[in-house]
Design an enzyme around this catalytic site. Structure first.
Site, PDB file in Angstrom:
ATOM      1  N   LYS A  52       0.830  -1.210   0.000  1.00 47.64           N
ATOM      2  CA  LYS A  52       0.000   0.000   0.000  1.00 47.64           C
ATOM      3  C   LYS A  52       0.860   1.254   0.000  1.00 47.64           C
ATOM      4  CE  LYS A  52      -3.905  -1.646   2.671  1.00 47.64           C
ATOM      5  NZ  LYS A  52      -4.646  -1.315   3.887  1.00 47.64           N
TER       6      LYS A  52
ATOM      7  N   ASP B  81      -9.461   1.660   4.953  1.00 45.33           N
ATOM      8  CA  ASP B  81      -9.993   0.320   5.158  1.00 45.33           C
ATOM      9  C   ASP B  81     -10.659  -0.079   3.850  1.00 45.33           C
ATOM     10  OD1 ASP B  81     -10.223  -1.934   6.695  1.00 45.33           O
ATOM     11  OD2 ASP B  81     -12.128  -1.372   7.581  1.00 45.33           O
TER      12      ASP B  81
ATOM     13  N   GLY C 135      -3.189  -9.488  -1.912  1.00 45.94           N
ATOM     14  CA  GLY C 135      -4.574  -9.771  -1.538  1.00 45.94           C
ATOM     15  C   GLY C 135      -5.312 -10.550  -2.616  1.00 45.94           C
ATOM     16  N   TYR C 136      -6.475 -10.050  -2.996  1.00 47.59           N
ATOM     17  CA  TYR C 136      -7.335 -10.729  -3.960  1.00 47.59           C
ATOM     18  C   TYR C 136      -7.001 -10.358  -5.415  1.00 47.59           C
ATOM     19  CZ  TYR C 136     -10.302 -11.652   0.163  1.00 47.59           C
ATOM     20  OH  TYR C 136     -10.774 -12.057   1.383  1.00 47.59           O
ATOM     21  N   ASP C 137      -5.923  -9.642  -5.636  1.00 47.34           N
ATOM     22  CA  ASP C 137      -5.591  -9.166  -6.991  1.00 47.34           C
ATOM     23  C   ASP C 137      -5.637 -10.257  -8.074  1.00 47.34           C
ATOM     24  OD1 ASP C 137      -5.363  -6.518  -6.371  1.00 47.34           O
ATOM     25  OD2 ASP C 137      -3.180  -6.485  -6.271  1.00 47.34           O
TER      26      ASP C 137
HETATM   27  P1  IMP Z   1      -7.308  -3.464   4.153  1.00 45.05           P
HETATM   28  O1  IMP Z   1      -8.478  -2.987   4.928  1.00 45.05           O
HETATM   29  O2  IMP Z   1      -6.808  -2.461   3.199  1.00 45.05           O
HETATM   30  O3  IMP Z   1      -6.236  -4.034   5.024  1.00 45.05           O
HETATM   31  O4  IMP Z   1      -7.776  -4.648   3.216  1.00 45.05           O
HETATM   32  C1  IMP Z   1      -8.583  -5.697   3.655  1.00 45.05           C
HETATM   33  C2  IMP Z   1      -8.399  -6.893   2.777  1.00 45.05           C
HETATM   34  O5  IMP Z   1      -8.668  -6.557   1.426  1.00 45.05           O
HETATM   35  C3  IMP Z   1      -7.015  -7.521   2.807  1.00 45.05           C
HETATM   36  O6  IMP Z   1      -7.168  -8.911   2.830  1.00 45.05           O
HETATM   37  C4  IMP Z   1      -6.369  -7.140   1.551  1.00 45.05           C
HETATM   38  O7  IMP Z   1      -5.557  -8.146   1.070  1.00 45.05           O
HETATM   39  C5  IMP Z   1      -7.549  -6.928   0.630  1.00 45.05           C
HETATM   40  N1  IMP Z   1      -7.207  -5.825  -0.254  1.00 45.05           N
HETATM   41  C6  IMP Z   1      -7.097  -4.517   0.061  1.00 45.05           C
HETATM   42  N2  IMP Z   1      -6.701  -3.820  -0.997  1.00 45.05           N
HETATM   43  C7  IMP Z   1      -6.549  -4.711  -2.006  1.00 45.05           C
HETATM   44  C8  IMP Z   1      -6.124  -4.588  -3.368  1.00 45.05           C
HETATM   45  O8  IMP Z   1      -5.787  -3.528  -3.878  1.00 45.05           O
HETATM   46  N3  IMP Z   1      -6.112  -5.725  -4.079  1.00 45.05           N
HETATM   47  C9  IMP Z   1      -6.452  -6.938  -3.563  1.00 45.05           C
HETATM   48  N4  IMP Z   1      -6.827  -7.098  -2.315  1.00 45.05           N
HETATM   49  C10 IMP Z   1      -6.878  -5.988  -1.536  1.00 45.05           C
END
Ligand code: IMP
Length: 195
Positions: A16, A72, A153-155
């Site tokens: 990030k 978030d 993550g889910y990319d």
């Molecule tokens: P967070 O709140 O940004 O920590 O994200 C929560 C969840 O969403 C985590 O499991 C991350 O891996 C997923 N996530 C957040 N941003 C992305 C992204 O840009 N691509 C894929 N998954 C994401």
């Protein structure tokens, strides 16, 4: 005013930080939690993205009295009534394992035709003791097999509308231009530049 502004981004997620630093260019010095010696895990106990992002900046602002923002993000899948949503990080358990999270999504969508999904990011900012919220959304779909090895993550299972590649196949600059976080960040930057 064109002076360089210093901001704390309430994260220690290097992916990030890299994305955000690329997006904010040179107008800001962006520091992470570890840059300021803060190594605790800030709780995210709420069931909306907005409340969790606000909780993080409030916690940090109370401790450090600094300008800071927190994000978030949730992956919201239509056929799963918006799940995993705010629980995206821990969808398959407290170990926050991206592989297990993706597998759970793929299993739940097995045989399901409606693959529509969106990422939604909420950024909460505390600037000069006032709070602001910025939202960014990218619509797309969940494909059937992981594809690509960039991002996080889910990319590897998310293809944004208008593209035929997953986020995990895109250069970071391309992803930043269209992503949920990129869009929320653009609103944040626009706001900060007007201060
Ligand atoms: P967070 O709140 O940004 O920590 O994200 C929560 C969840 O969403 C985590 O499991 C991350 O891996 C997923 N996530 C957040 N941003 C992305 C992204 O840009 N691509 C894929 N998954 C994401």
């Amino acid at each position: 005013m064109s002076s360089i502004k210093q901001l704390i981004f309430a994260t220690n997620n290097n992916h990030k930080l890299t994305e955000l630093r690329a997006a904010v260019n040179k107008s800001f010095i962006l520091k992470s939690l570890s840059d300021i010696g803060f190594n605790e895990d800030i709780p995210e106990p709420f069931d909306t993205l907005e409340d969790n992002a606000l909780a993080k900046v409030r916690y940090l602002h109370e401790s450090y009295k600094i300008n800071c923002f927190a994000d978030d993000t949730g992956l919201e899948i239509e056929a799963l009534n918006g799940a995993p949503g705010v629980f995206s990080a821990r969808f398959a358990g407290d170990q926050k394992d991206s592989e297990a999270n993706m597998q759970k999504v793929l299993d739940l969508l097995h045989g399901v035709d409606n693959r529509k999904a969106r990422f939604r990011t909420v950024i909460a900012l505390n600037y000069d003791n006032k709070e602001y919220l910025f939202e960014g959304v990218v619509n797309g779909k969940i494909i059937k097999e992981r594809t690509g090895d960039m991002g996080f993550g889910y990319d590897p299972i998310f293809v944004p509308d208008g593209f035929d590649t997953t986020f995990a196949q895109m250069d970071i600059d391309v992803k930043n231009q269209i992503s949920h976080r990129g869009r929320a960040t653009a609103k944040l930057i626009e706001f900060l530049n007007k201060l």
